[in-house]
Scaffold this motif. Structure first.
Motif, mmCIF file in Angstrom:
data_model
loop_
_atom_site.group_PDB
_atom_site.id
_atom_site.type_symbol
_atom_site.label_atom_id
_atom_site.label_comp_id
_atom_site.label_asym_id
_atom_site.label_seq_id
_atom_site.Cartn_x
_atom_site.Cartn_y
_atom_site.Cartn_z
ATOM 1 N N SER A 72 0.835 -1.195 0.000
ATOM 2 C CA SER A 72 0.000 0.000 0.000
ATOM 3 C C SER A 72 0.875 1.252 0.000
ATOM 4 O O SER A 72 2.031 1.229 0.408
ATOM 5 C CB SER A 72 -0.927 -0.051 1.218
ATOM 6 N N GLU A 73 0.312 2.344 -0.495
ATOM 7 C CA GLU A 73 1.022 3.628 -0.519
ATOM 8 C C GLU A 73 1.120 4.207 0.883
ATOM 9 O O GLU A 73 1.921 5.075 1.164
ATOM 10 C CB GLU A 73 0.258 4.631 -1.384
ATOM 11 N N ARG A 74 0.256 3.705 1.752
ATOM 12 C CA ARG A 74 0.181 4.251 3.107
ATOM 13 C C ARG A 74 1.304 3.689 3.973
ATOM 14 O O ARG A 74 1.945 2.724 3.609
ATOM 15 C CB ARG A 74 -1.151 3.852 3.731
ATOM 16 N N PRO A 75 1.511 4.282 5.169
ATOM 17 C CA PRO A 75 2.504 3.719 6.082
ATOM 18 C C PRO A 75 2.135 2.269 6.427
ATOM 19 O O PRO A 75 0.960 1.912 6.406
ATOM 20 C CB PRO A 75 2.403 4.595 7.332
ATOM 21 N N ALA A 76 3.135 1.442 6.704
ATOM 22 C CA ALA A 76 2.875 0.055 7.080
ATOM 23 C C ALA A 76 2.058 0.034 8.372
ATOM 24 O O ALA A 76 2.314 0.806 9.294
ATOM 25 C CB ALA A 76 4.186 -0.689 7.260
ATOM 26 N N LEU A 77 1.082 -0.868 8.402
ATOM 27 C CA LEU A 77 0.137 -0.926 9.528
ATOM 28 C C LEU A 77 0.838 -1.031 10.883
ATOM 29 O O LEU A 77 0.493 -0.337 11.835
ATOM 30 C CB LEU A 77 -0.820 -2.103 9.292
ATOM 31 N N THR A 78 1.827 -1.912 10.969
ATOM 32 C CA THR A 78 2.473 -2.136 12.268
ATOM 33 C C THR A 78 3.386 -0.979 12.662
ATOM 34 O O THR A 78 3.816 -0.890 13.802
ATOM 35 C CB THR A 78 3.322 -3.415 12.259
ATOM 36 N N GLU A 79 3.718 -0.128 11.691
ATOM 37 C CA GLU A 79 4.686 0.933 11.984
ATOM 38 C C GLU A 79 4.048 2.311 12.049
ATOM 39 O O GLU A 79 4.704 3.284 12.414
ATOM 40 C CB GLU A 79 5.782 0.920 10.905
ATOM 41 N N ALA A 80 2.747 2.390 11.683
ATOM 42 C CA ALA A 80 2.114 3.707 11.531
ATOM 43 C C ALA A 80 1.912 4.399 12.876
ATOM 44 O O ALA A 80 1.657 3.766 13.892
ATOM 45 C CB ALA A 80 0.783 3.559 10.819
ATOM 46 N N ARG A 81 1.997 5.743 12.860
ATOM 47 C CA ARG A 81 1.767 6.554 14.050
ATOM 48 C C ARG A 81 0.264 6.670 14.315
ATOM 49 O O ARG A 81 -0.176 6.812 15.436
ATOM 50 C CB ARG A 81 2.371 7.942 13.781
ATOM 51 N N ALA B 200 -2.416 4.593 8.539
ATOM 52 C CA ALA B 200 -2.612 3.277 7.924
ATOM 53 C C ALA B 200 -4.065 2.870 8.153
ATOM 54 O O ALA B 200 -4.702 3.346 9.092
ATOM 55 C CB ALA B 200 -1.679 2.258 8.554
ATOM 56 N N ILE B 201 -4.585 1.983 7.273
ATOM 57 C CA ILE B 201 -5.949 1.488 7.431
ATOM 58 C C ILE B 201 -5.917 0.113 8.084
ATOM 59 O O ILE B 201 -5.172 -0.774 7.660
ATOM 60 C CB ILE B 201 -6.654 1.364 6.060
#
Ligand code: FAD
Lengths: 319, 271
Positions: free
Chosen positions: A193-202, A228-229
């Motif tokens: 995904s273009e978004r931040p990685a789920l486990t790493e997102a703020r 992240a979603i």
């Protein structure tokens, strides 16, 4: 000086933040060496990091779930006499380290969130309701997998480490299943995904059965927040979003600064994956939804009205 | 292995664990062990049972499904539940020396027990061990790979779909970066996730039928082990209850809740 051996299934051109965190943690335990299935010429630039002495590889690329990775690890342990062997907490690394622990006749501790200089391991257990510390005897190697977001990454670019190719090659050959073994029929890369990685997102914006097939409003909110979603199992089971987005006992564990839960009831299995978030905001139509028991701020309301209004307000503030 | 396995009987061993109910409060004892005075069949162990039963129902050969559990006396109820769901027979290994067993101790005991279950059956047949993705209380997922290592069997973990095609298993799984389709010859150890199937519920007839199914109880000595073979390698030093999260402010939307949330986020400095 004691030696910490870090296992990365594979290395890309750049280290992920989980990989950087692990190298940071390893440096507190001793001299750091890396072992990976990726060939040396491709691995060496990524781990050109201060403190990393050597990168051990096979004599050809070894891909998960090849058990040759266990042979590679075992050989690297013999080479380095490592007293701590660490890997990121992924299914294939858990498999490889678990098998290694049998060969080394030592204990394995999974899902660590911290390891102190005495090799005492901290982890969160029983869906986050307890924190334990554990250790293996001093004369045995510690084998542990480490959760992302457990330590602050502090790696500094450095000289390229020495590359040592060990005499171990891949073992999963085509047609192997017909002669008693395992073979890979097909590999399909997971969508990135273009978004931040789920486990790493703020920030994580998560939706459940209440989104009723429409993640659109949550996507817009995530865009505004750089989030992240995430999702509940009800939403991933319904096929509204990929399983990789599932937060909870059988999905991923997240501990972001902010978790926004929308249309999720807050079952124990969902909480297991998010209740260590710093701040939890919940939006749910049902005032008795259990998610409100753990929310720092809760809104009893319709997510299709509340979420678009949040987006509007965020945009207004941005100017 | 024979040229074609179509007529060869298959013996599937599913591993099941008696665990504290996650819906209730779970706690540690003063000895820093998970309190196991009450329990249920772990929900994650319903998926391997279902996978085994689906293989049995689709197969054109004889398939026997055994359930194997390790645990204190109460764990027999998990084995009984497995019989009600559809296992043909059950085995229960129980021994004081297994109290508080860590991953390596558990896999050592299970490996010996599996060898004894297999010895109990048709030595000519093929074998398959199916487990859940992790136990509901330990949550390590490290036992299946250790079993494959100890028993020298093929390993496929975290399966999201499993099918037996003639003489090989075809499995779908996800690694950290890719979706994989694998084929594995038997004998093998396979762990399945909660995406693999929809577990069935036992009906009244199945519950009655389960009463006649055999259950074998073993001690460590019965499977040829002594206490030193199942010594834990990891020692728990402390176990602290985390202070529970407390509810914050809950408001009912009066048309401005979206703005109110943003105000809250600004105040908390998480924007
Ligand atoms: C072995 C096992 C493992 C599991 N693992 C996980 C896991 O990893 N992660 C996970 O999440 N679950 C997991 N589950 C499932 C879990 O038990 C719940 O069933 C699931 O979390 C429910 O998802 P949900 O909250 O989206 O759906 P529901 O429980 O149906 O809740 C939907 C909520 O949305 C609200 N709602 C509906 N419409 C709106 C609206 N317009 N606006 C606002 N609110 C609305 C409703 O009031 C309700 O509270 C697992 C279960 C088992 C048995």
């Amino acid at each position: 000086m004691s030696v910490a051996l870090v296992f990365f299934e594979s290395l890309d051109a750049r280290l992920s933040s989980a990989q950087q965190e692990l190298l940071t943690l390893a440096a507190t335990l001793g001299e750091v060496h890396v072992v990976t299935g990726t060939p040396g010429d491709r691995a060496v630039d990524a781990v050109a990091v201060e403190g990393v002495q050597t990168v051990y590889t096979g004599d050809a690329e070894i891909l998960t779930p090849d058990p040759a990775l266990v042979d590679l690890l075992e050989t690297a342990v013999q080479e380095t006499a490592a007293s701590a062997i660490l890997a990121p907490d992924t299914p294939d690394s858990t498999d490889a380290l678990a098998r290694l622990a049998v060969r080394l006749d030592t204990g394995i501790i999974t899902d660590a969130v911290g390891i102190d200089s005495e090799r005492r391991v901290t982890k969160s257990v029983l869906a986050g309701s307890y924190t334990t510390t554990a250790e293996v005897a001093e004369d045995r190697a510690l084998v542990a997998t480490v959760k992302p977001n457990s330590v602050e990454a502090a790696v500094v670019a450095g000289q390229a480490p020495e590359v040592v190719a060990l005499p171990v090659g891949p073992s999963l050959a085509e047609g192997a299943a017909a002669s008693g073994g395992v073979e890979v029929l097909q590999r399909t890369p997971l969508e990135v995904s273009e978004r931040p990685a789920l486990t790493e997102a703020r920030v994580v914006v998560a939706g459940g059965r209440g989104v009723d097939g429409n993640f659109g409003p949550l996507e817009e909110l995530a865009d505004e927040l750089g989030a992240a979603i995430g999702a509940s199992r009800a939403a991933t089971d319904a096929g509204w979003i990929d399983h990789a987005a599932q937060v909870g006992q059988t999905g991923v564990t997240v501990s972001p600064q902010l978790y926004i839960s929308a249309g999720i009831s807050g079952a124990i299995q969902q909480r297991a994956g998010m209740q260590t978030a710093q701040t939890i905001v919940a939006i749910n139509k049902d005032e008795d939804a259990p998610v409100f028991e753990i929310a720092d701020f809760g809104v009893v309301g319709d997510l299709f009205e509340v979420v678009p209004q949040m987006v509007e307000e965020l945009r207004r503030r941005k100017g | 292995m024979p040229e074609s396995a179509a007529g060869t009987p298959l013996h599937i061993i599913t591993l099941v664990k008696w665990v504290p109910d996650a819906q209730l409060e779970r706690r540690f004892t003063a000895e820093r062990r998970i309190d196991r005075s009450e329990g249920i069949l772990g929900e994650l162990d319903e998926y391997p049972l279902e996978a085994a039963l689906q293989i049995k129902e689709a197969a054109s050969r004889d398939v026997r499904v055994s359930a194997l559990t390790i645990g204190p006396a109460g764990a027999a109820t998990a084995a009984k539940k497995a019989l009600q769901i559809g296992a043909d027979d059950a085995f229960h290994l129980s021994d004081d020396a297994l109290t508080g067993a860590d991953v390596v101790a558990t896999s050592a005991a299970l490996a010996a027990a599996i060898e004894h279950v297999l010895a109990d059956g048709d030595a000519e047949g093929e074998h398959l061990v199916i487990t859940g993705m992790a136990s509901e209380d330990g949550e390590s997922g490290a036992v299946p790979p250790q079993l494959a290592e100890r028993l020298g069997l093929n390993l496929v973990t975290q399966a999201t779909a499993v099918a037996l095609e003639e003489d090989r298993l075809v499995v779908t799984r996800a690694s950290a970066t890719e979706q994989q389709r694998l084929a594995a010859a038997l004998p093998a150890v396979v762990s399945v996730t909660d995406q693999a199937n929809e577990p069935r519920y036992p009906n009244f007839k199945a519950i009655m039928a389960a009463k006649k199914k055999p259950m074998t109880s073993w001690s460590l000595a019965d499977v040829g082990l002594d206490a030193s073979a199942v010594a834990s390698k990891a020692t728990v030093l402390t176990a602290e209850a985390r202070p529970p999260r407390t509810a914050g402010e809950i408001i009912t939307d009066e048309g401005d809740a979206g703005v109110k949330i943003v105000e809250f986020l600004a105040k908390e400095r998480v924007l």
